[in-house]
Design an enzyme around this catalytic site. Structure first.
Site, PDB file in Angstrom:
ATOM      1  N   ARG A 197      58.017  47.442 -30.033  1.00 56.18           N
ATOM      2  CA  ARG A 197      57.547  48.071 -31.272  1.00 56.18           C
ATOM      3  C   ARG A 197      58.756  48.517 -32.069  1.00 56.18           C
ATOM      4  O   ARG A 197      59.705  49.085 -31.520  1.00 56.18           O
ATOM      5  CB  ARG A 197      56.644  49.281 -30.968  1.00 56.18           C
ATOM      6  N   GLU A 246      56.835  46.419 -41.484  1.00 54.78           N
ATOM      7  CA  GLU A 246      56.750  44.954 -41.458  1.00 54.78           C
ATOM      8  C   GLU A 246      55.911  44.443 -42.622  1.00 54.78           C
ATOM      9  O   GLU A 246      54.789  44.909 -42.815  1.00 54.78           O
ATOM     10  CB  GLU A 246      56.162  44.494 -40.121  1.00 54.78           C
ATOM     11  N   HIS A 268      58.204  38.953 -36.049  1.00 55.57           N
ATOM     12  CA  HIS A 268      57.149  39.376 -35.109  1.00 55.57           C
ATOM     13  C   HIS A 268      56.458  38.146 -34.500  1.00 55.57           C
ATOM     14  O   HIS A 268      55.248  37.949 -34.630  1.00 55.57           O
ATOM     15  CB  HIS A 268      56.130  40.278 -35.800  1.00 55.57           C
TER      16      HIS A 268
END
Length: 600
Positions: free
Chosen positions: A288, A317, A336
Site C-alpha cells: 500500500r 493513485e 499498481h
C-alpha cells in the site's frame, strides 16, 4: 466462586449452536427465503442478527467495473447481470435502487450516498480484490449490506510482481531500457548489483510476503522477516528468521513491503526509520502506498541512504505527473500492477462472484468483511463488554515482543449465568478482532473471526467460571492469556508464565483490572502507559509532572503492588499520545525499571 465450567473451542468446531454457517438455517417458502444468525439469550428469546430476503425472481447484479469472463458466467447463471462501466457517482446512485448486488474493483467509490440511494434493496457489495478502502463499511453495515472481497486469488501475482521489481531494480532494467530507446548505449552507467548472498527483509509475512520469501530464497538471498503476528515455525519451515522491526531495518540490503495500511503502519517508513537503515538499501513496495512517507523517501534517495526504490503503489493513485518521487532517476515505478495477470484477474473474478452468489442465496462467505446487523436490545446489554473484549485483545497483542508468534490464547469469562445462557461468540470475535486488526488488513466480525484465527494458526480456548451472584449482568470479568511468547513488558507475565490481562465493566465503562499478577484499576479510554517500578513515595507525582509539562491529560492512575516498598506496576490512562521525548523521560526516572505505551 461456586463452580468452574471449562471447554476448549477449537476453531474448526462443527457444533450446530456455534456454527457461523447460515446454510442450515434457511427457512424457505414459495414466496421468499429467509436466512439469519441468532444469538441465544436467556429463556426463549432469539434475535435475528442479519437477514437477506431473496425473491423467487432472479436478483439483479450491477457490475460497475470490468470483471473476468469466468466470474461473469457464474453471476449470469444465478442472476440478471448489468455490466455498466465508468458510471458517475450520480448515475450509480440512480441505478442502485434496482440492484440486489454490486461488484466493483478499486476505481468505484461505494459511498454512504449509494447505500442510501439503494432504498434497502442492495444486499451485497463484492470487491474484486483485497483492499476495501473504496467501500464505506460503516454505511454498509448500517444498511444491512454485506461486503465481501477476494483476498486470495492474486497472492501469487503480487508476489511475482514484487520479485520482478526486485530484480529489475537491482539491474537497472527500466532505466537502461529507456536509455537504449533514446538512442544511447551507456553500459558503464547501469552496472547493477547481485542478489546472491544479499539480505532481504520481508516486512509483513502474510500470504504475499511468504511467497516473496520463497522466491527470494530460490535466488540465493538470505531472507529475514518482521511480522508481529507470524508464527515462528511457519517462517522456519521455509528458512526465514523472524526478527524485530529495528533489526530488520538495520540488517537489510533489500526491503520488500507487504504490510497492510493501518493506523499503526501508516508512513511506517519515514525520516526516522530511514535513518536506521544501511546506507545504500533498496526498497520494493507492492503493498500500500501509504506505508511510506513519500517526501521522506525522496530525501533518503537524495541523501544516498536509499540507493533505489521500486514502487507499484502510491499514496495518491495515479500520482501527480510532476511527482518528485516518480521522476527520480533511482525510482522504478509501475501503475499498481500487482494483481494484473490474466490468471489472477480470472481467479479474482471467480472468487468474488462465488462470494456474491453465496450471499444472495443467504449464505455467508468466509471473505465477509463487515459485521452483520445486531438487534438493538442485544447490543444494549453487550455493548460495554464488546468494547472491553476488543480492548483487552489489543492490549494483549501489544505486549507481545517482536518476533514472537502468537499461537495459543486462552479467554476466561467469569459469569453468574449458566453456560447455556451466555453465548460468547461475539465476545470471542471481538477479542480476535482486537488481536488481529491492528497488525493486519483483515476486518474481523462475528462471521469471519474464527475462520480468520484458524487461517492464521491461532487457537483460542475458552473457560467459563460460574460465579455466585445475580445473573443480570452477562459477564463479571474477562481475562485474556497468551502462552509461549515473550513480552516487551516483563511484569505482564503471570506467575504461570503467560501474558495476562484482565478487565471488567464498571458503570458501563471498560476497566483494566489486572496485568500479569498485579491488580490495577484504570479506565480503558484513551491509551495506557504501564510502568514497572519499586514502590516508593512520589512516583505518581514524578510521572504526572512529566506528562503535565507536555499538556498530556491523565484520566486515571492506579498502582498495583505485591507489598509496600516492593515491586509494583503503575497503570496510567492518558487522553493524548505523549511524545517520544516524554516517554524517554519517564523511563529515566530512577525507580522505574521498564515501561510500555499501549495505544487503544
Amino acid at each position: 466462586m461456586a463452580a468452574s465450567a471449562s471447554s476448549t473451542m477449537l476453531l474448526s468446531s462443527k457444533s450446530s449452536r456455534a456454527s457461523l454457517s447460515w446454510k442450515n438455517q434457511l427457512a424457505s417458502t414459495s414466496a421468499f427465503r429467509v436466512s439469519g444468525v441468532t444469538l441465544p439469550r436467556r429463556s426463549l428469546r432469539q434475535c435475528p442478527r442479519f437477514i437477506i430476503f431473496s425473491m423467487d425472481a432472479k436478483p439483479t447484479v450491477l457490475v460497475a467495473e470490468k470483471l473476468g469472463e469466468a466470474g461473469l458466467k457464474l453471476l449470469k447463471e444465478f442472476a440478471n447481470v448489468d455490466c455498466s462501466y465508468n458510471l458517475s457517482p450520480e448515475e450509480l446512485c440512480t441505478k442502485i435502487s434496482l440492484c440486489d448486488a454490486l461488484v466493483v474493483r478499486s476505481g468505484t467509490k461505494v459511498t454512504r450516498e449509494i447505500f442510501e440511494s439503494s432504498g434497502g434493496r442492495l444486499k451485497v457489495v463484492g470487491r474484486a480484490g483485497v483492499g476495501i478502502d473504496n467501500v464505506d463499511l460503516a454505511a454498509a453495515t448500517e444498511h444491512g449490506c454485506l461486503v465481501v472481497n477476494a483476498p486470495t486469488a492474486n497472492t501469487v501475482a503480487a508476489a511475482e510482481h514484487g520479485i520482478a521489481l526486485l530484480t529489475a531494480m537491482a539491474r537497472n532494467v527500466a532505466q537502461a531500457d529507456a536509455s537504449v530507446k533514446a538512442g544511447k548505449w551507456l553500459r558503464n552507467k547501469y552496472v547493477g548489483v547481485s542478489l546472491v548472498g544479499k539480505t532481504l527483509a520481508v516486512m509483513g509475512f502474510g500470504k504475499v510476503g511468504s511467497e516473496v520469501a520463497r522466491r527470494a530464497k530460490g535466488l540465493g538471498m538470505h531472507v529475514i522477516a518482521h511480522d508481529p503476528y507470524a508464527p515462528a515455525d511457519r517462517a522456519r519451515a521455509i528458512g526465514v528468521q523472524l526478527v524485530s522491526f529495528d533489526e530488520a531495518l538495520a540488517s537489510a540490503d533489500f526491503i520488500s513491503l507487504h504490510m497492510p495500511l493501518t493506523p499503526a503502519t501508516k508512513q511506517i517508513l519515514n525520516d526516522e526509520t530511514f535513518a536506521k537503515m544501511k546506507k545504500g538499501v533498496r526498497i520494493v513496495n507492492v503493498a500500500r502506498g501509504g506505508v511510506i512517507d513519500e517526501e521522506a523517501l525522496v530525501r533518503a534517495l537524495d541523501a544516498g541512504i536509499v540507493a533505489q526504490a521500486a514502487l507499484d503503489v502510491f499514496t495518491v493513485e495515479p500520482p501527480p505527473k510532476d511527482s518528485k518521487l516518480i521522476q527520480h532517476e533511482n525510482v522504478t515505478a509501475t501503475p499498481h500492477l500487482g494483481a494484473s495477470t490474466t490468471e489472477a484477474q480470472e481467479g479474482v473474478a471467480i472468487e468474488v462472484a462465488e462470494a456474491v452468489v453465496g450471499a444472495l442465496k443467504g449464505e455467508l462467505s468466509a471473505t465477509a468483511v463487515n459485521a452483520p446487523m445486531v438487534p438493538a436490545e442485544v447490543l444494549l446489554e453487550l455493548k460495554p463488554f464488546v468494547v472491553l473484549a476488543e480492548k483487552l485483545g489489543r492490549l494483549a497483542v501489544q505486549l507481545v515482543a517482536g518476533g514472537s508468534g502468537v499461537k495459543s490464547v486462552k479467554v476466561t469469562y467469569g459469569s453468574a449465568r449458566a453456560p447455556d445462557d451466555l453465548d460468547t461468540r461475539l465476545l470471542r470475535a471481538m477479542i480476535t478482532k482486537g488481536m488481529i486488526e491492528p497488525i493486519s488488513s483483515v476486518f474481523i466480525n462475528l462471521v469471519n473471526a474464527d475462520f480468520t484465527a484458524k487461517q492464521r494458526g491461532l487457537q483460542i480456548s475458552e473457560e467459563r467460571l460460574l460465579l455466585d451472584g445475580s445473573p443480570e449482568s452477562p459477564v463479571e470479568f474477562i481475562q485474556v492469556q497468551i502462552a509461549n511468547v515473550e513480552s516487551k513488558f516483563a511484569s505482564a507475565i503471570s506467575d504461570s508464565g503467560e501474558i495476562r490481562v484482565e478487565g471488567k465493566v464498571k458503570d458501563g465503562v471498560p476497566h483494566l483490572t489486572k496485568v500479569g499478577s498485579f491488580e490495577v484499576d484504570v479506565s480503558l479510554e484513551g491509551s495506557i502507559i504501564l510502568c514497572s517500578q519499586v514502590d516508593q513515595p512520589g512516583m505518581i507525582g514524578k510521572v504526572g509532572s512529566v506528562l503535565g509539562e507536555e499538556n498530556v491529560n491523565v484520566s486515571f492512575m492506579s498502582v498495583g503492588r505485591v507489598a509496600p516498598r516492593k515491586q509494583a506496576v503503575m497503570a496510567i490512562g492518558v487522553d493524548e499520545q505523549p511524545s517520544k521525548e516524554s516517554l524517554k523521560r519517564i523511563g529515566e526516572i530512577p525507580a522505574i525499571q521498564e515501561f510500555v505505551y499501549l495505544g487503544l
